[in-house]
Design a protein around this motif. Structure first.
Motif, PDB file in Angstrom:
ATOM      1  N   TYR A 127       0.822  -1.210   0.000  1.00  0.00           N
ATOM      2  CA  TYR A 127       0.000   0.000   0.000  1.00  0.00           C
ATOM      3  C   TYR A 127       0.859   1.265   0.000  1.00  0.00           C
ATOM      4  O   TYR A 127       0.477   2.282  -0.586  1.00  0.00           O
ATOM      5  CB  TYR A 127      -0.926   0.014   1.221  1.00  0.00           C
ATOM      6  CG  TYR A 127      -2.133  -0.889   1.102  1.00  0.00           C
ATOM      7  CD1 TYR A 127      -3.034  -0.749   0.051  1.00  0.00           C
ATOM      8  CD2 TYR A 127      -2.387  -1.880   2.047  1.00  0.00           C
ATOM      9  CE1 TYR A 127      -4.148  -1.564  -0.061  1.00  0.00           C
ATOM     10  CE2 TYR A 127      -3.490  -2.715   1.952  1.00  0.00           C
ATOM     11  CZ  TYR A 127      -4.373  -2.547   0.890  1.00  0.00           C
ATOM     12  OH  TYR A 127      -5.469  -3.366   0.779  1.00  0.00           O
ATOM     13  N   GLY A 182      -6.632   8.439  -1.370  1.00  0.00           N
ATOM     14  CA  GLY A 182      -6.839   7.363  -2.344  1.00  0.00           C
ATOM     15  C   GLY A 182      -6.439   6.014  -1.787  1.00  0.00           C
ATOM     16  O   GLY A 182      -7.123   5.005  -1.997  1.00  0.00           O
ATOM     17  N   ILE A 183      -5.331   5.979  -1.033  1.00  0.00           N
ATOM     18  CA  ILE A 183      -4.883   4.720  -0.423  1.00  0.00           C
ATOM     19  C   ILE A 183      -5.849   4.283   0.670  1.00  0.00           C
ATOM     20  O   ILE A 183      -6.162   3.081   0.796  1.00  0.00           O
ATOM     21  CB  ILE A 183      -3.456   4.886   0.138  1.00  0.00           C
ATOM     22  CG1 ILE A 183      -2.467   5.152  -0.996  1.00  0.00           C
ATOM     23  CG2 ILE A 183      -3.030   3.630   0.909  1.00  0.00           C
ATOM     24  CD1 ILE A 183      -1.082   5.570  -0.539  1.00  0.00           C
ATOM     25  N   SER A 185      -9.031   4.840   0.743  1.00  0.00           N
ATOM     26  CA  SER A 185     -10.195   4.290   0.031  1.00  0.00           C
ATOM     27  C   SER A 185      -9.909   2.881  -0.477  1.00  0.00           C
ATOM     28  O   SER A 185     -10.776   2.000  -0.422  1.00  0.00           O
ATOM     29  CB  SER A 185     -10.571   5.205  -1.144  1.00  0.00           C
ATOM     30  OG  SER A 185     -10.965   6.470  -0.692  1.00  0.00           O
ATOM     31  N   GLU A 186      -8.694   2.674  -0.976  1.00  0.00           N
ATOM     32  CA  GLU A 186      -8.315   1.353  -1.487  1.00  0.00           C
ATOM     33  C   GLU A 186      -8.288   0.320  -0.356  1.00  0.00           C
ATOM     34  O   GLU A 186      -8.770  -0.810  -0.513  1.00  0.00           O
ATOM     35  CB  GLU A 186      -6.946   1.434  -2.155  1.00  0.00           C
ATOM     36  CG  GLU A 186      -6.498   0.138  -2.814  1.00  0.00           C
ATOM     37  CD  GLU A 186      -5.123   0.239  -3.445  1.00  0.00           C
ATOM     38  OE1 GLU A 186      -4.630  -0.797  -3.948  1.00  0.00           O
ATOM     39  OE2 GLU A 186      -4.533   1.349  -3.429  1.00  0.00           O
ATOM     40  N   ASN A 188      -9.968   0.449   2.435  1.00  0.00           N
ATOM     41  CA  ASN A 188     -11.368   0.228   2.823  1.00  0.00           C
ATOM     42  C   ASN A 188     -12.055  -0.754   1.881  1.00  0.00           C
ATOM     43  O   ASN A 188     -12.770  -1.671   2.326  1.00  0.00           O
ATOM     44  CB  ASN A 188     -12.092   1.574   2.830  1.00  0.00           C
ATOM     45  CG  ASN A 188     -13.603   1.438   2.904  1.00  0.00           C
ATOM     46  OD1 ASN A 188     -14.306   1.734   1.931  1.00  0.00           O
ATOM     47  ND2 ASN A 188     -14.121   1.009   4.037  1.00  0.00           N
ATOM     48  N   ALA A 189     -11.831  -0.586   0.587  1.00  0.00           N
ATOM     49  CA  ALA A 189     -12.491  -1.446  -0.400  1.00  0.00           C
ATOM     50  C   ALA A 189     -11.924  -2.863  -0.412  1.00  0.00           C
ATOM     51  O   ALA A 189     -12.673  -3.842  -0.450  1.00  0.00           O
ATOM     52  CB  ALA A 189     -12.366  -0.819  -1.791  1.00  0.00           C
ATOM     53  N   ARG A 190     -10.603  -2.990  -0.345  1.00  0.00           N
ATOM     54  CA  ARG A 190      -9.973  -4.308  -0.454  1.00  0.00           C
ATOM     55  C   ARG A 190     -10.089  -5.129   0.821  1.00  0.00           C
ATOM     56  O   ARG A 190     -10.337  -6.341   0.777  1.00  0.00           O
ATOM     57  CB  ARG A 190      -8.494  -4.155  -0.810  1.00  0.00           C
ATOM     58  CG  ARG A 190      -8.241  -3.779  -2.245  1.00  0.00           C
ATOM     59  CD  ARG A 190      -6.760  -3.922  -2.551  1.00  0.00           C
ATOM     60  NE  ARG A 190      -6.465  -3.611  -3.936  1.00  0.00           N
ATOM     61  CZ  ARG A 190      -5.267  -3.742  -4.475  1.00  0.00           C
ATOM     62  NH1 ARG A 190      -4.249  -4.182  -3.742  1.00  0.00           N
ATOM     63  NH2 ARG A 190      -5.054  -3.441  -5.741  1.00  0.00           N
TER      64      ARG A 190
END
Length: 262
Positions: A127, A182-183, A185-186, A188-190
């Motif tokens: 990340y 952005g990281i 959000s990534e 959170n999604a992954r």
């Protein structure tokens, strides 16, 4: 079932100063929610009431309940709350400046499984590849953005279910804010990780969260979807730079107040 629920939380400092006045909020599993407000509104106090860090500042939850999953955590200490999967990234980053990024990650890992440690560490470096490039540097010499990345990465080493981030954009350039958000959000999604994001930067925050709460003078005065808050004229005027971009230098008097304080 919500990941986190606050029910009418009241916090008092030094048995005198009432810092929050019946704060209620809810975060679903895997949801990213923001707590917005100006400086001194009660945002950080709310986070510390959740993470159990009020004690050193002579603060105390005197009313209400905090539930993590189906369990009340009011009587648990901060380490016990971390063990349940609740982690708090404090304002100002607070990395161990005399240690390298790798040593910071080692210090945060709670388990004894070496294989799992290596998995988590590689996940952090995936990340935040910039941290791997600076792996031998003392963390005190990292840039502000790199230190914020390290603070978030260190929190991920505890294998949290919910991560609370207090002002991650503080002191960073707009480009770095965009990169770090952005990281987040990534992640959170992954990872399906619940996120409670405390920020004064409402414009950037409302672009990445699903819902938000607005706190003023220790009270939640507004809540709803990010789109609803962005469309609210008071939020636009007082937190998003103004809906109509009025030049207030050209007018003699301007008496408008926030409607919720009227």
């Amino acid at each position: 079932m919500p990941a986190l629920t606050l029910e009418n939380i009241e916090v008092i400092y030094d048995k005198v100063f009432l810092a929050t006045k019946g704060v209620s909020l809810e975060i679903g599993e895997g949801e990213m929610v923001a707590l917005l407000g100006s400086n001194g509104a009660g945002k950080s106090t709310t986070l510390k009431s959740i993470s159990g860090l009020l004690g050193p500042e002579r603060g105390l939850v005197t009313r209400g309940d905090i539930r993590f999953g189906d369990q009340s955590i009011l009587n648990l200490g901060a380490p016990e709350r971390v063990a349940l999967g609740l982690v708090h990234v404090l304002e100002g980053r607070r990395v161990f400046g005399h240690l390298t990024p790798d040593e910071n990650l080692i210090a945060a890992y709670r388990g004894r499984n070496l294989g799992r440690f290596h998995e988590l560490r590689e996940q952090v470096y995936a990340y935040f590849p910039r941290l791997k490039e600076r792996i031998k540097s003392k963390s005190g010499y990292l840039s502000g953005g790199e230190q914020q990345m390290l603070a978030i990465g260190r929190a991920l080493m505890t294998e949290p279910k919910l991560i609370m981030l207090d002002e991650p954009s503080l002191g960073l350039s707009p480009l770095l804010v965009q990169e770090i958000f952005g990281i987040i959000s990534e992640i959170n999604a992954r990872e399906k990780l619940s996120v409670l994001l405390v920020e004064q930067n409402a414009a950037a925050t409302l672009d990445i969260v699903s819902r938000a709460y607005l706190i003023e003078q220790g009270q939640v005065v507004m809540s709803g979807s990010a789109e609803v808050l962005k469309a609210n004229p008071d939020v636009q005027d007082f937190y998003l730079g103004g809906a109509d971009h009025v030049d207030y230098h050209a007018v003699k008097h301007y008496r408008r107040r926030k409607r919720w304080l009227a």
